[in-house]
Scaffold this active site. Structure first.
Site, PDB file in Angstrom:
ATOM      1  N   HIS A 177       0.862  -1.182   0.000  1.00  0.00           N
ATOM      2  CA  HIS A 177       0.000   0.000   0.000  1.00  0.00           C
ATOM      3  C   HIS A 177       0.899   1.233   0.000  1.00  0.00           C
ATOM      4  O   HIS A 177       1.881   1.273   0.739  1.00  0.00           O
ATOM      5  CB  HIS A 177      -0.797   0.109   1.303  1.00  0.00           C
TER       6      HIS A 177
ATOM      7  N   TYR B 189      -5.888  -7.060  -2.047  1.00  0.00           N
ATOM      8  CA  TYR B 189      -6.000  -5.882  -2.926  1.00  0.00           C
ATOM      9  C   TYR B 189      -5.372  -6.155  -4.292  1.00  0.00           C
ATOM     10  O   TYR B 189      -4.629  -7.126  -4.454  1.00  0.00           O
ATOM     11  CB  TYR B 189      -5.369  -4.651  -2.274  1.00  0.00           C
TER      12      TYR B 189
HETATM   13  P1  FAD Z   1      14.383  -3.239   3.507  1.00  0.00           P
HETATM   14  O1  FAD Z   1      13.256  -3.146   2.557  1.00  0.00           O
HETATM   15  O2  FAD Z   1      14.554  -4.492   4.285  1.00  0.00           O
HETATM   16  O3  FAD Z   1      15.704  -2.941   2.690  1.00  0.00           O
HETATM   17  C1  FAD Z   1      16.973  -3.145   3.224  1.00  0.00           C
HETATM   18  C2  FAD Z   1      17.943  -3.327   2.069  1.00  0.00           C
HETATM   19  O4  FAD Z   1      19.268  -3.374   2.582  1.00  0.00           O
HETATM   20  C3  FAD Z   1      17.716  -4.627   1.319  1.00  0.00           C
HETATM   21  O5  FAD Z   1      17.707  -4.379  -0.072  1.00  0.00           O
HETATM   22  C4  FAD Z   1      18.899  -5.494   1.740  1.00  0.00           C
HETATM   23  O6  FAD Z   1      19.292  -6.429   0.746  1.00  0.00           O
HETATM   24  C5  FAD Z   1      19.974  -4.436   1.990  1.00  0.00           C
HETATM   25  N1  FAD Z   1      21.002  -4.847   2.961  1.00  0.00           N
HETATM   26  C6  FAD Z   1      20.813  -5.499   4.132  1.00  0.00           C
HETATM   27  N2  FAD Z   1      21.979  -5.696   4.764  1.00  0.00           N
HETATM   28  C7  FAD Z   1      22.940  -5.147   3.958  1.00  0.00           C
HETATM   29  C8  FAD Z   1      24.363  -5.041   4.060  1.00  0.00           C
HETATM   30  N3  FAD Z   1      25.011  -5.543   5.118  1.00  0.00           N
HETATM   31  N4  FAD Z   1      25.044  -4.424   3.070  1.00  0.00           N
HETATM   32  C9  FAD Z   1      24.371  -3.894   1.982  1.00  0.00           C
HETATM   33  N5  FAD Z   1      23.028  -3.994   1.844  1.00  0.00           N
HETATM   34  C10 FAD Z   1      22.323  -4.602   2.814  1.00  0.00           C
HETATM   35  N6  FAD Z   1       5.118  -1.570   4.326  1.00  0.00           N
HETATM   36  C11 FAD Z   1       4.269  -0.660   3.786  1.00  0.00           C
HETATM   37  O7  FAD Z   1       4.548   0.560   3.858  1.00  0.00           O
HETATM   38  N7  FAD Z   1       3.120  -1.057   3.163  1.00  0.00           N
HETATM   39  C12 FAD Z   1       2.775  -2.384   3.051  1.00  0.00           C
HETATM   40  O8  FAD Z   1       1.735  -2.696   2.459  1.00  0.00           O
HETATM   41  C13 FAD Z   1       3.658  -3.369   3.625  1.00  0.00           C
HETATM   42  N8  FAD Z   1       3.372  -4.712   3.563  1.00  0.00           N
HETATM   43  C14 FAD Z   1       4.245  -5.604   4.120  1.00  0.00           C
HETATM   44  C15 FAD Z   1       3.934  -6.993   4.104  1.00  0.00           C
HETATM   45  C16 FAD Z   1       4.817  -7.927   4.674  1.00  0.00           C
HETATM   46  C17 FAD Z   1       4.444  -9.378   4.686  1.00  0.00           C
HETATM   47  C18 FAD Z   1       6.024  -7.483   5.269  1.00  0.00           C
HETATM   48  C19 FAD Z   1       6.989  -8.492   5.875  1.00  0.00           C
HETATM   49  C20 FAD Z   1       6.333  -6.134   5.294  1.00  0.00           C
HETATM   50  C21 FAD Z   1       5.442  -5.192   4.749  1.00  0.00           C
HETATM   51  N9  FAD Z   1       5.717  -3.810   4.790  1.00  0.00           N
HETATM   52  C22 FAD Z   1       4.852  -2.898   4.258  1.00  0.00           C
HETATM   53  C23 FAD Z   1       6.907  -3.342   5.517  1.00  0.00           C
HETATM   54  C24 FAD Z   1       8.027  -3.070   4.578  1.00  0.00           C
HETATM   55  O9  FAD Z   1       8.291  -4.149   3.756  1.00  0.00           O
HETATM   56  C25 FAD Z   1       9.317  -2.702   5.342  1.00  0.00           C
HETATM   57  O10 FAD Z   1       9.029  -1.901   6.448  1.00  0.00           O
HETATM   58  C26 FAD Z   1      10.225  -1.962   4.375  1.00  0.00           C
HETATM   59  O11 FAD Z   1      10.647  -2.823   3.358  1.00  0.00           O
HETATM   60  C27 FAD Z   1      11.423  -1.363   5.101  1.00  0.00           C
HETATM   61  O12 FAD Z   1      12.248  -0.742   4.157  1.00  0.00           O
HETATM   62  P2  FAD Z   1      13.799  -0.588   4.426  1.00  0.00           P
HETATM   63  O13 FAD Z   1      14.352   0.066   3.217  1.00  0.00           O
HETATM   64  O14 FAD Z   1      13.998   0.039   5.753  1.00  0.00           O
HETATM   65  O15 FAD Z   1      14.336  -2.069   4.583  1.00  0.00           O
END
Ligand code: FAD
Length: 382
Positions: A47, A215
């Protein structure tokens, strides 16, 4: 000459991509390092509320997303067993008018690809897993799994729930398994035509201890998606997800409404994910290191706002660097934390409790938020 600090973003997930794009737009020499060798179109939806779409507007991809995504008129909550409506939250035109942007649902892979395409491709490095970071006072030295090292003035940990940067700041500590899993499946809308049932654009089916959120993930409504929340006392698989099955879904949603049974009948592939959390962290930054997104506030996805918080964090961090002047990065990081902690922690708590929009309520505090316009609160003097 550009005297802005060189910034490294660790992780090109949704938060890291937003941070990279906004920093580059603001003229910071920014390099983004991602551990994955490449990204694939994983079977999942997401979403994007008006609060996030305002950031997408700033990044320059709002129109593309509006074309790409499905535009539900409502978020419906329904009793999973009887089908009775528990809430009807207006979205569509109402969201555009009252919250200042559209509410859309999209394929996560399509969104991610679009966001990553906004980064300067020459400064995006795949297959770069950070294994160590040494904040040497004047510079930060980063070591990657391939043995290479790089330096930057500031490092943003956007590296997700198992963040290396978080570990550097606070020590090694596994995230908390919440006791809930999520099943995820994408279904061809073509298959659903065989049923004389109404498949609504955005609906959450609830019972006492579990739910199924459903959805469309494409503007043409050809792909329908469900994601569940189901209690499972332990997670011992040691991987970020495992395959599930129609049989497991039937068992988990026994007695649910015929519409849910139809979705399970049409399921070809379904995966199962552990839902991980952390309690609010006591430290978001130290000297030249700062965290955002799941690296500092991972949450159950039950408000569909986890990525939204990561993207808002990115926008607020860049706003604070600009506000204070990046050479005063410590003050900028503290201003950022001050202006994100309360909101992110509140969203973590509501997500944990899984009460969001279960009954009619006013979602304006989430959807109406504008990270670029909200008045900044000064950090408390210490
Ligand atoms: P991440 O998306 O986890 O990205 C972290 C990145 O860092 C990754 O690409 C990873 O490969 C990289 N990385 C990790 N460690 C290292 C390293 N040591 N060196 C280099 N790179 C590294 N959120 C919403 O807003 N709407 C939704 O509808 C929604 N639905 C969800 C459904 C499910 C089932 C789940 C599990 C989560 C959902 N979320 C949703 C939450 C959302 O997916 C996360 O909160 C979001 O992806 C966080 O983003 P981020 O960039 O902080 O972390």
């Amino acid at each position: 000459m550009n005297n802005k600090p060189i910034i490294a973003v660790i992780g090109a997930g949704l938060g890291g991509a937003a941070a990279g794009a906004l920093l580059q737009q603001a003229g910071y020499p920014t390099k983004v390092y991602e551990q994955a060798p490449a990204f694939s179109r994983l079977g999942a939806g997401i979403h994007l509320g008006p609060n996030v779409m305002k950031v997408m507007r700033r990044i320059g991809i709002e129109d593309k997303l509006n074309t790409m995504g499905s535009h539900p008129d409502h978020w419906f909550s329904r009793n999973g067993l009887t089908g009775e409506y528990q809430s009807r939250i207006p979205l569509g035109d109402f969201a555009r008018e009252h919250y200042g942007a559209a509410y859309i649902t999209v394929h996560r892979g399509d969104l991610h690809e679009l966001m990553v395409s906004t980064l300067d491709q020459e400064n995006l490095f795949f297959d770069k897993r950070l294994v160590d970071v040494d904040d040497q006072g004047g510079k930060v030295r980063m070591t990657f799994a391939d043995g290479t090292t790089e330096e930057a003035d500031l490092v943003i940990g956007a590296d997700g729930v198992n963040s290396q940067i978080r570990e550097k700041l606070l020590g090694s500590e596994a995230p908390i398994y919440s006791g809930w899993v999520a099943h995820r499946a994408i279904i061809s809308a073509e298959k659903l035509k065989a049923y004389d049932l109404d498949f609504e654009a955005c609906v959450k089916w609830w019972s006492e201890d579990r739910h199924m959120m459903v959805y469309f993930v494409t503007g043409d409504e050809k792909e329908y998606y469900y994601v569940t929340g189901v209690p499972e006392p332990e997670w011992n698989h040691g991987t970020s997800f495992v395959d599930s099955s129609q049989e497991e879904m039937r068992e988990a949603f026994k007695g649910y409404h015929p519409t849910v049974q139809a979705l399970i009948d049409c399921t070809e592939t379904v995966t199962k994910w552990p839902l991980l959390e952390r309690n609010p962290l006591p430290l978001w930054h130290d000297n030249r290191l700062v965290l955002l997104g799941d690296a500092c506030h991972p949450m159950k996805p039950h408000m569909a706002q986890g990525a939204a918080m990561a993207i808002e964090d990115a926008a607020m961090l860049v706003r604070c660097l600009e506000e204070v002047g990046a050479n005063h990065y410590r003050e900028a990081f503290e201003l950022y934390r001050t202006n994100r902690f309360e909101r992110a922690s509140r969203v973590q708590k509501v997500s944990h409790d899984n009460t969001w929009l279960r009954q009619d309520e006013d979602p304006a505090w989430v959807f109406g938020y504008d990270v670029f316009e909200t008045p900044l609160k000064a950090p408390e003097a210490v």
